[in-house]
Scaffold this motif. Sequence first.
Motif, PDB file in Angstrom:
ATOM      1  N   ALA A  84     -44.910  -7.703  10.883  1.00  0.00           N
ATOM      2  CA  ALA A  84     -45.497  -6.583  11.672  1.00  0.00           C
ATOM      3  C   ALA A  84     -46.918  -6.529  10.967  1.00  0.00           C
ATOM      4  O   ALA A  84     -47.177  -6.433   9.606  1.00  0.00           O
ATOM      5  CB  ALA A  84     -44.688  -5.322  11.312  1.00  0.00           C
ATOM      6  N   TYR A 118     -44.694   0.486  14.378  1.00  0.00           N
ATOM      7  CA  TYR A 118     -43.917  -0.512  14.945  1.00  0.00           C
ATOM      8  C   TYR A 118     -42.641  -0.091  15.154  1.00  0.00           C
ATOM      9  O   TYR A 118     -42.028   0.761  14.180  1.00  0.00           O
ATOM     10  CB  TYR A 118     -44.164  -1.630  14.284  1.00  0.00           C
ATOM     11  N   GLY A 177     -44.771  -1.996  19.553  1.00  0.00           N
ATOM     12  CA  GLY A 177     -45.845  -1.255  18.882  1.00  0.00           C
ATOM     13  C   GLY A 177     -46.100   0.083  19.333  1.00  0.00           C
ATOM     14  O   GLY A 177     -45.775   0.379  20.560  1.00  0.00           O
ATOM     15  N   TYR A 233     -43.954  -6.380  22.566  1.00  0.00           N
ATOM     16  CA  TYR A 233     -44.801  -7.642  22.006  1.00  0.00           C
ATOM     17  C   TYR A 233     -43.848  -8.647  21.972  1.00  0.00           C
ATOM     18  O   TYR A 233     -44.131  -9.559  22.277  1.00  0.00           O
ATOM     19  CB  TYR A 233     -45.444  -7.177  20.608  1.00  0.00           C
ATOM     20  N   GLY A 277     -42.833   2.568  12.141  1.00  0.00           N
ATOM     21  CA  GLY A 277     -43.258   1.386  11.300  1.00  0.00           C
ATOM     22  C   GLY A 277     -42.619   1.310  10.025  1.00  0.00           C
ATOM     23  O   GLY A 277     -43.194   1.016   9.104  1.00  0.00           O
ATOM     24  N   ASP A 331     -49.332  -6.363  24.706  1.00  0.00           N
ATOM     25  CA  ASP A 331     -48.086  -5.350  24.779  1.00  0.00           C
ATOM     26  C   ASP A 331     -47.849  -5.132  26.270  1.00  0.00           C
ATOM     27  O   ASP A 331     -48.541  -4.980  27.192  1.00  0.00           O
ATOM     28  CB  ASP A 331     -48.302  -4.006  24.069  1.00  0.00           C
ATOM     29  N   ASN A 378     -53.537  -7.898  19.414  1.00  0.00           N
ATOM     30  CA  ASN A 378     -53.025  -8.642  18.448  1.00  0.00           C
ATOM     31  C   ASN A 378     -53.426 -10.016  18.624  1.00  0.00           C
ATOM     32  O   ASN A 378     -53.470 -10.757  17.579  1.00  0.00           O
ATOM     33  CB  ASN A 378     -51.528  -8.868  18.246  1.00  0.00           C
ATOM     34  N   SER A 391     -49.010  -1.049  12.967  1.00  0.00           N
ATOM     35  CA  SER A 391     -48.652  -0.515  14.336  1.00  0.00           C
ATOM     36  C   SER A 391     -47.888  -1.195  15.218  1.00  0.00           C
ATOM     37  O   SER A 391     -47.244  -0.851  16.188  1.00  0.00           O
ATOM     38  CB  SER A 391     -50.116  -0.568  14.940  1.00  0.00           C
ATOM     39  N   SER A 392     -47.738  -2.613  15.099  1.00  0.00           N
ATOM     40  CA  SER A 392     -47.165  -3.406  15.921  1.00  0.00           C
ATOM     41  C   SER A 392     -46.236  -4.637  15.359  1.00  0.00           C
ATOM     42  O   SER A 392     -46.604  -4.986  14.357  1.00  0.00           O
ATOM     43  CB  SER A 392     -48.119  -3.898  17.067  1.00  0.00           C
ATOM     44  N   VAL A 393     -45.299  -4.911  16.079  1.00  0.00           N
ATOM     45  CA  VAL A 393     -44.409  -6.207  15.816  1.00  0.00           C
ATOM     46  C   VAL A 393     -45.395  -7.189  16.485  1.00  0.00           C
ATOM     47  O   VAL A 393     -45.692  -7.166  17.546  1.00  0.00           O
ATOM     48  CB  VAL A 393     -42.986  -6.163  16.364  1.00  0.00           C
TER      49      VAL A 393
END
Length: 796
Positions: free
Chosen positions: A338, A292, A286, A272, A314, A245, A560, A322-324
């Motif tokens: 995600a 996300y 994220g 990301y 999210g 990130d 990730n 939490s994150s793409v």
Amino acid sequence: MRSRLKVRGSSSRRSRFLWSAFIVLALAVIPVLPVAALTHPMQEINSAGFGDQQNSFSWSMAWFKGKLYVGTVRNELCVEGATLDFFFPGKGYYNTHPDPDMTCPPSPYDLNLQAEIWQYTPNVRANQAWKRVFQSPADIPNPRAPGKFVARDIGFRGMVVYTDSDGHEALYVGGVTADEYIPEIAASHPPRILRTTDGETFTPIPGAPAIINTTTGAQRPIGYRAMIVYDGRLFVTASGGLTGDGVVIEVGNPSGANPTFTQVSPVGIQAYEMDVFNDHLYVGAGDPKTGYSVWKTAATGSAPYQFIPVVTDGAGRGPAISSVVSMHVFQNQLYIGASGWYSTLFPASELIRINPDDSWDLVVGNSRLTAQGNVSPVSGLPDGFGNIFNAHFWRMDDFLGAIYVGTNDWSWALHTVPWLSPFFQFQYGFDVYGSCDGNHWFLGTQNAFGDGLYNFGARTMASTPAGAFLGSANHVQGTRVWGGSNLSVCRSMNPRIAGVDSIDVTAPPAELQADVQSCGTVLSWDSPPGVQQYHILRAEYRPNSTIGTPAPPKFSKLPNDLPLLFPNPAGSRTIPSNASIMGNFTEIGATSQTSFVDSSAKPGVRYAYQVVADYGQNALSGPSNLVVVPSEAPPVTFDSMSTEIQNLADQGKVDGSTAESMLSDLSRAHTAASNGDRTGAAQILQNLNQETNQSSGQTITTGAAKNLQPMLLRLQRSTNFDNTACTTTGPNDGGSPSPSPSPSSNPQSSTSPSPPPSTPPSSSPSPPSGSSGSFFDLLRSIWGNSGTSGVMGRNV
């Protein structure tokens, strides 16, 4: 300055072993199920690690001037441990044997980290196809180990083809350094972007961003991840840590003598992924606290550019997702993969898609209540496509009309338990899922095309004129690359789905649907002509509430690209009681009809289903789309369908006159069904579905039409069968199905009782024992016992 790390690193081997043992003991009650081993057109085209197991991942991939290029990362798991050991000294995170089948040197400063770029030339002799065209030099004196040297680039994480203003086309490759755990060299040796115009000579472009301003403050960048061309300009994400990130950087004049590196994203966005959609640059971000998000910018004005939020919090699930991790445009919609970090044992992954008007739909994932109301997946599939081991939806691409999603499947981490293989061997390896319409998803492979023991991640994908390619993450043996060109699954499916005229002679069944009724699960599907019979495959889930898996340690947030579990002794969390683990697919019956009743389905048990077409003379299709029962999508009734159309009209997504016509047709279908004319009602609904497809992008927005179609199909099917499938005699079963308790899900049927269907579903025979049965004998006679893939892999 030290950059921070989202800890995801390595637990001690003993801790991982003990925790794995708990899981295995819990799974011991799961029956061993045979595997349907179907052939697939994806073939391994390289030696493991290109002949060197230290090439852990195919970390980047691109097509350039008629050839494929692959960038590797070296000794990734050892680097992971070294990075954690730097931040948490004395905890034993750096391990000479992070896996029993691999070795890291006693000192992390003895690692060979010279990342490589490999070139693949199609249509030449196998021993001449691959050529290493670049190896990073190890020429940086290591201030922490006098007399030793560090590689300039420990990995190449991104690639993109960019054409400058003079029309010169070049391949740009983003590097990652060891600067995070050797911070003394960060100022003098920042990450590099390599450039080549001929694919043979790679030269670093001058410069790098000196400082990036992130949510944790100013940092020196250690690497690049995403790379994209938008509006004729080059954009990259620069990261302060191995997690990936970071911030969005615009690289000005990259082919010139003095490129510029300008941070164009605001501090609050942990970027990301990036993609170009709807004339904007979209950025996936994220956040461990809020979940996300997706942002868009026209990249105009002065930096930082204005970034407009498109998806936040999210998508209604907050920090649970939490994150793409991945993004890809398909059929004029932007798909977003995600995932959660490892704050729980089974981090969830979901798939959404963004429409041209920036509204979004849930495609795969658990239902949730949002500010806009209840949201459920159009596919009916839960988190991870129903596989809780899918920690990431790691890469996406499309090829010949289908979109594909490749996963990071962490089940491989359990292979260290000797007695695990009988229960989970079919599961090891990444999964690949595909779809021709974005609504119905088939399982391309469940175990890395049969080579799944260590190939846990589908890390890179590339769609090229020479075919589709996929590169894996493999800590133990080194990365593998698969390629295939005969992947025209959408050309071979029902033309109504694929939008094409041709039908392949071994086309798979299409639009499989499951309706739970009092006698069991009613399966129905569409199929091309020429099929002699259909084989019904089922996988059974075991919920954690019945398995009784103990509470695991609390896991820290993990980046990730780092797959393993690393306990944090600060606390513990309980695995959700509704978490369930899918077993292997086994044949439970066969029929010559396009419907089937699984009367052996047990109450309170979740199942996944696929159907394979048998054309005779050893001609088997690939699998249908995957369905999971109970579905994550709610039942569709005439009332709920009417409400949905009216809501879309109120939102301006369906033209007023079109909505009025649709509601009129829906009312006529409801009346016909109420009067016992199920065939007539189903025909009206089928016509309405076709009209919806024809109006897509005109009087109905693209997103609304794509969401309405699976709902109309479900209503059409349930109206056709209603609850009569449980009381009628099928043409092949010799009698009515025997009554059985209802599974734990509400029936998905129309609101009015109706007479028996003219071609009712055939009932299910007893499941075959072990791996015997004519279907599996047929498979062995065609392909032998060499494959372990759960289904046919078509792309990537």
